[in-house]
Design an enzyme around this catalytic site. Structure first.
Site, PDB file in Angstrom:
ATOM      1  N   LYS A   1     -30.755 -18.702  -0.211  1.00  0.00           N
ATOM      2  CA  LYS A   1     -30.870 -20.140   0.093  1.00  0.00           C
ATOM      3  C   LYS A   1     -29.897 -20.936  -0.756  1.00  0.00           C
ATOM      4  O   LYS A   1     -29.200 -21.819  -0.252  1.00  0.00           O
ATOM      5  CB  LYS A   1     -32.301 -20.632  -0.188  1.00  0.00           C
ATOM      6  CG  LYS A   1     -33.302 -20.240   0.884  1.00  0.00           C
ATOM      7  CD  LYS A   1     -34.729 -20.506   0.421  1.00  0.00           C
ATOM      8  CE  LYS A   1     -35.713 -19.890   1.400  1.00  0.00           C
ATOM      9  NZ  LYS A   1     -37.064 -19.743   0.878  1.00  0.00           N
TER      10      LYS A   1
ATOM     11  N   GLN B   1     -41.170 -21.696  -3.139  1.00  0.00           N
ATOM     12  CA  GLN B   1     -41.171 -20.363  -2.523  1.00  0.00           C
ATOM     13  C   GLN B   1     -42.585 -19.759  -2.570  1.00  0.00           C
ATOM     14  O   GLN B   1     -43.230 -19.755  -3.616  1.00  0.00           O
ATOM     15  CB  GLN B   1     -40.168 -19.458  -3.256  1.00  0.00           C
ATOM     16  CG  GLN B   1     -39.991 -18.084  -2.645  1.00  0.00           C
ATOM     17  CD  GLN B   1     -39.341 -18.109  -1.265  1.00  0.00           C
ATOM     18  OE1 GLN B   1     -38.558 -18.986  -0.937  1.00  0.00           O
ATOM     19  NE2 GLN B   1     -39.690 -17.125  -0.451  1.00  0.00           N
TER      20      GLN B   1
ATOM     21  N   ASP C   1     -40.008 -27.510   4.277  1.00  0.00           N
ATOM     22  CA  ASP C   1     -40.705 -26.371   4.888  1.00  0.00           C
ATOM     23  C   ASP C   1     -41.646 -26.820   6.017  1.00  0.00           C
ATOM     24  O   ASP C   1     -42.080 -25.996   6.821  1.00  0.00           O
ATOM     25  CB  ASP C   1     -41.570 -25.663   3.833  1.00  0.00           C
ATOM     26  CG  ASP C   1     -40.938 -24.386   3.324  1.00  0.00           C
ATOM     27  OD1 ASP C   1     -40.223 -23.724   4.097  1.00  0.00           O
ATOM     28  OD2 ASP C   1     -41.187 -24.047   2.149  1.00  0.00           O
TER      29      ASP C   1
END
Ligand code: GUN
Length: 297
Positions: free
Chosen positions: A54, A98, A121
């Site tokens: 990422k 994460q 997200d």
């Protein structure tokens, strides 16, 4: 029939090119550099790989990548304080924590502490509710990537029968909402569904997101249907070593389907591309600028 292979790797490259063009415009015309903050707690090897990837791709499209690595024993209060700090930081347009988090941390509490406008997200409860009621939201990256590929392949999805196999909060449920938003007739099936093969045989679109290697087989697929395979499973090869497979059995499904996403090289590359797209969307919204077309729903 041999299915058309939907090339997610190439598609993701086109999404990243669009993102990079928007980054250039935001910098040159508005003096804004979009920033994405990624928080990683602990040493989970798979998470470390994702976070590295990422960060690399964020920098490649010209955005600022901010990484916050914290020890496994961080307290919930310390993690929430970090999130508060990122919520208040105007250089940060997107925040991603994460998952999975270590067991002593409450993931729901942590995710819901993120400013929903920075929740790239799309996991915050406000974004889940907005998506479920057809309002503007941040959309989870993997289902967004699947939808982009489906729209590209089919044009309109209106009236098609879609069966989503898997009911996770990250993929199955938001995928179903997106397909419903595009006027599909949607069924969410899962490991307990009665006569799963018969349910899947009704589908014009099958999204396999159940987390079981090669579970969906060609015999379950209606001839000409589109198979989107979200699974990423590492399995042992009979001759030794390992290989990556999806939740669909590629060899048998590709003989029946009209189109199929491969593993690797299908949905996987789209997830990070959509994370970058979401960061642009969040940055434009935060600055009251028009949202780029084609990067969100
Ligand atoms: N872990 C595995 N997939 C994801 C994802 O899409 N987002 C986050 N935050 N963590 C993950």
């Amino acid at each position: 029939m041999t299915a058309k292979v939907i090339d997610g790797k190439a598609f993701a490259a086109t999404v990243r090119e669009k993102v990079a063009a928007h980054v250039t415009r935001l910098k040159e015309e508005h003096g804004i550099t979009p920033g994405l903050a990624v928080v990683l707690v602990g040493e989970d090897p798979a998470s470390q790989v994702y976070v590295r990837s990422k960060g690399k791709q964020t920098v490649e499209v010209g955005m600022e990548s901010l990484e916050f690595k914290r020890d496994t024993d961080i307290t919930e209060a310390e993690l929430l304080a970090l999130i508060d700090q990122l919520n208040d930081d105007p250089k940060v347009h997107g925040i991603l924590v994460q998952l999975p988090l270590p067991a002593h941390l409450d993931s729901d509490l942590v995710i819901n502490a993120i400013d929903p406008a920075k929740d790239v997200d799309g996991f915050h409860i406000s974004n889940v509710g907005l998506l479920g009621t057809g309002q503007k939201s941040m959309v989870p990256c993997t289902p967004l990537g699947c939808l982009m590929m489906l729209r590209d392949h089919h044009g309109s999805l209106s009236g098609l029968n879609a069966v989503v196999v898997g009911r996770s909060n990250i993929v199955g449920k938001p995928m179903a909402q997106l397909l419903l938003g595009d006027s599909c007739t949607v069924t969410i099936a899962h490991s307990r569904t009665k006569d799963l093969p018969a349910v899947v045989r009704q589908a014009d679109i099958v999204v396999a997101a159940v987390g079981r290697p090669e579970m969906v087989i060609g015999d379950w697929i209606k001839p000409g249907a589109t198979v989107v395979d979200v699974g990423i499973n590492r399995i042992e090869k009979p001759e030794g070593g390992t290989r990556l497979v999806g939740d669909a059995d590629y060899a048998s499904c590709a003989q029946v389907a009209g189109a199929i996403t491969p593993v690797p090289g299908g949905v996987g590359p789209m997830t990070i591309a959509c994370l970058l797209a979401n960061t642009i969307t969040a940055c434009c919204r935060a600055n009251n600028l028009p949202e780029p077309e084609g990067l969100t729903v």
